[in-house]
Design a protein around this motif. Structure first.
Motif, PDB file in Angstrom:
ATOM      1  N   GLU A  92       2.209  18.816  32.834  1.00  0.00           N
ATOM      2  CA  GLU A  92       1.057  18.798  33.503  1.00  0.00           C
ATOM      3  C   GLU A  92       0.252  17.561  32.505  1.00  0.00           C
ATOM      4  OE1 GLU A  92       0.166  22.324  35.612  1.00  0.00           O
ATOM      5  OE2 GLU A  92       2.081  21.829  37.229  1.00  0.00           O
ATOM      6  N   LEU A  93       0.578  17.421  31.479  1.00  0.00           N
ATOM      7  CA  LEU A  93       0.066  17.698  30.289  1.00  0.00           C
ATOM      8  C   LEU A  93      -0.572  15.928  30.078  1.00  0.00           C
ATOM      9  CD1 LEU A  93       2.401  18.513  27.067  1.00  0.00           C
ATOM     10  CD2 LEU A  93      -0.019  19.418  28.662  1.00  0.00           C
ATOM     11  N   PHE A  94      -2.171  15.987  30.133  1.00  0.00           N
ATOM     12  CA  PHE A  94      -2.729  14.573  30.383  1.00  0.00           C
ATOM     13  C   PHE A  94      -2.379  13.731  28.615  1.00  0.00           C
ATOM     14  CE2 PHE A  94      -5.205  16.776  33.405  1.00  0.00           C
ATOM     15  CZ  PHE A  94      -5.281  15.588  34.452  1.00  0.00           C
ATOM     16  N   SER A  95      -2.384  11.776  28.947  1.00  0.00           N
ATOM     17  CA  SER A  95      -2.557  11.784  27.320  1.00  0.00           C
ATOM     18  C   SER A  95      -3.060  12.252  26.150  1.00  0.00           C
ATOM     19  CB  SER A  95      -2.531  10.555  28.002  1.00  0.00           C
ATOM     20  OG  SER A  95      -1.945   9.529  28.557  1.00  0.00           O
ATOM     21  N   PRO A  96      -4.942  12.694  26.505  1.00  0.00           N
ATOM     22  CA  PRO A  96      -5.217  13.012  24.916  1.00  0.00           C
ATOM     23  C   PRO A  96      -4.391  14.289  24.189  1.00  0.00           C
ATOM     24  CG  PRO A  96      -6.917  12.512  26.718  1.00  0.00           C
ATOM     25  CD  PRO A  96      -5.317  12.582  27.725  1.00  0.00           C
ATOM     26  N   VAL A  97      -4.448  15.798  25.716  1.00  0.00           N
ATOM     27  CA  VAL A  97      -3.464  16.610  24.971  1.00  0.00           C
ATOM     28  C   VAL A  97      -2.150  16.336  24.766  1.00  0.00           C
ATOM     29  CG1 VAL A  97      -2.971  18.976  26.251  1.00  0.00           C
ATOM     30  CG2 VAL A  97      -4.758  18.201  27.196  1.00  0.00           C
ATOM     31  N   LYS A  98      -1.255  15.190  25.002  1.00  0.00           N
ATOM     32  CA  LYS A  98      -0.042  15.207  23.648  1.00  0.00           C
ATOM     33  C   LYS A  98      -0.164  14.420  22.934  1.00  0.00           C
ATOM     34  CE  LYS A  98       1.985  13.492  28.250  1.00  0.00           C
ATOM     35  NZ  LYS A  98       3.126  12.145  29.134  1.00  0.00           N
ATOM     36  N   ASN A  99      -1.688  13.691  22.818  1.00  0.00           N
ATOM     37  CA  ASN A  99      -1.731  12.767  21.642  1.00  0.00           C
ATOM     38  C   ASN A  99      -2.327  14.258  20.266  1.00  0.00           C
ATOM     39  OD1 ASN A  99      -1.361  10.566  22.117  1.00  0.00           O
ATOM     40  ND2 ASN A  99      -3.525  10.274  23.300  1.00  0.00           N
ATOM     41  N   TYR A 100      -3.119  15.494  21.025  1.00  0.00           N
ATOM     42  CA  TYR A 100      -3.953  16.056  20.226  1.00  0.00           C
ATOM     43  C   TYR A 100      -2.571  16.862  19.787  1.00  0.00           C
ATOM     44  CZ  TYR A 100      -5.625  20.568  18.952  1.00  0.00           C
ATOM     45  OH  TYR A 100      -6.186  21.905  18.185  1.00  0.00           O
ATOM     46  N   ILE A 101      -1.983  17.174  20.651  1.00  0.00           N
ATOM     47  CA  ILE A 101      -0.498  18.199  20.456  1.00  0.00           C
ATOM     48  C   ILE A 101      -0.004  17.571  18.989  1.00  0.00           C
ATOM     49  CG2 ILE A 101       2.025  18.958  21.034  1.00  0.00           C
ATOM     50  CD1 ILE A 101       0.468  19.242  23.434  1.00  0.00           C
TER      51      ILE A 101
ATOM     52  N   ASP B  23     -17.570  25.650  29.858  1.00  0.00           N
ATOM     53  CA  ASP B  23     -17.915  25.050  28.867  1.00  0.00           C
ATOM     54  C   ASP B  23     -17.080  25.055  27.672  1.00  0.00           C
ATOM     55  OD1 ASP B  23     -20.604  25.575  29.755  1.00  0.00           O
ATOM     56  OD2 ASP B  23     -21.233  27.027  30.557  1.00  0.00           O
ATOM     57  N   SER B  24     -15.779  25.285  28.078  1.00  0.00           N
ATOM     58  CA  SER B  24     -15.068  24.403  27.232  1.00  0.00           C
ATOM     59  C   SER B  24     -14.602  23.561  26.663  1.00  0.00           C
ATOM     60  CB  SER B  24     -13.283  24.610  27.754  1.00  0.00           C
ATOM     61  OG  SER B  24     -12.978  23.619  29.004  1.00  0.00           O
ATOM     62  N   GLY B  25     -15.017  23.252  25.030  1.00  0.00           N
ATOM     63  CA  GLY B  25     -14.648  22.680  24.172  1.00  0.00           C
ATOM     64  C   GLY B  25     -13.663  21.961  23.889  1.00  0.00           C
ATOM     65  N   PRO B  26     -13.318  21.770  22.733  1.00  0.00           N
ATOM     66  CA  PRO B  26     -12.837  20.926  22.158  1.00  0.00           C
ATOM     67  C   PRO B  26     -11.621  21.883  21.756  1.00  0.00           C
ATOM     68  CG  PRO B  26     -13.596  20.611  20.582  1.00  0.00           C
ATOM     69  CD  PRO B  26     -14.751  21.382  21.506  1.00  0.00           C
ATOM     70  N   LEU B  27     -10.286  20.969  21.389  1.00  0.00           N
ATOM     71  CA  LEU B  27      -8.991  21.849  21.634  1.00  0.00           C
ATOM     72  C   LEU B  27      -9.402  22.465  19.691  1.00  0.00           C
ATOM     73  CD1 LEU B  27      -6.199  20.467  23.850  1.00  0.00           C
ATOM     74  CD2 LEU B  27      -6.942  22.839  23.504  1.00  0.00           C
ATOM     75  N   VAL B  28      -8.376  23.612  19.744  1.00  0.00           N
ATOM     76  CA  VAL B  28      -8.487  24.087  17.947  1.00  0.00           C
ATOM     77  C   VAL B  28      -7.167  24.698  18.131  1.00  0.00           C
ATOM     78  CG1 VAL B  28     -10.497  23.942  17.727  1.00  0.00           C
ATOM     79  CG2 VAL B  28      -9.652  26.326  18.635  1.00  0.00           C
TER      80      VAL B  28
END
Length: 221
Positions: free
Chosen positions: A71-80, A144-149
């Motif tokens: 269920e991952l979106f492309s931006p999340v895949k790229n981040y991982i 209000d979640s911000g960027p992934l860390v």
């Protein structure tokens, strides 16, 4: 009773015992398979642990969210992929290109569960966020979640005939390391494992990854 009759009875009893043992082994196997299947089916493992929706210590404020590999979106895949490369290319060295392909396949597997770590937007790190109730912390995470860390990737699998929670990845950005967040996440992982009646929490670490070795052996013991 003659010796042949006695031998037949002993043989019959032995066969019964073998069938009973096979039946017990199959029943145990089915029970474990059902246990793992039930654990895998639950999308939001965080739902049962409201106290772990939010972390605010040592000047760091983050919130946690659940996810699944398919269920991952492309931006999340790229981040991982980017964070894996940042943290793991060094320890793997020349083996990284091959290992990176493996990790990309693992990343999107339907059985892969995730805990995503987000910075909390619009919250002063000096505020006493620890005073937030579980519901308030959960609301902040959603709105209000911000960027992934960072993130944790784990699965429920069978390891040497034991149902285990297997941690595939625990990856945090350098800027949030050393603040107690990693230990917090591993405590949550242990709770998730216990809730799902797993026999152990398992992970593998490269000996060359001295930072990770120190974390798991010295800090977590």
């Amino acid at each position: 009773m003659d010796s042949k009759t006695l031998q037949r009875r002993r043989s019959t009893n032995t066969n019964k015992e073998k069938k009973l043992k096979r039946s017990e082994v199959l029943a145990k196997k089915k029970a474990i398979e059902k246990l793992i299947k039930t654990a895998c089916a639950e999308n939001d493992q965080l739902a049962s642990f409201h106290a772990f929706h939010h972390f605010h210590r040592n000047g760091l404020s983050v919130c946690l969210k659940s996810g699944r590999g398919n269920e991952l979106f492309s931006p999340v895949k790229n981040y991982i992929q980017s964070l894996l490369k940042l943290n793991m290319e060094g320890p793997y060295g020349s083996e990284w290109p091959v290992e990176e392909k493996v990790k990309r396949r693992e990343m999107v597997d339907p059985e892969a569960h995730y805990i995503f770590v987000h910075e909390i937007a619009n919250l002063n790190a000096n505020e006493t966020a620890t005073m937030l109730t579980a519901n308030e912390a959960s609301t902040i995470c959603v709105e209000d979640s911000g960027p992934l860390v960072g993130f944790v990737q784990y699965r429920f699998v069978l390891e040497e005939d034991i149902p285990v929670l297997y941690v595939y990845e625990l990856q945090l950005e350098p800027c949030v390391q050393g603040k107690g967040l990693g230990k917090f996440l591993m405590q949550l992982i242990e709770l998730i494992g216990r809730k799902n009646s797993m026999g152990a929490v398992v992970l593998t670490v490269q000996k060359a990854n001295l930072l990770a070795m120190n974390f798991y052996i010295s800090k977590l013991r």
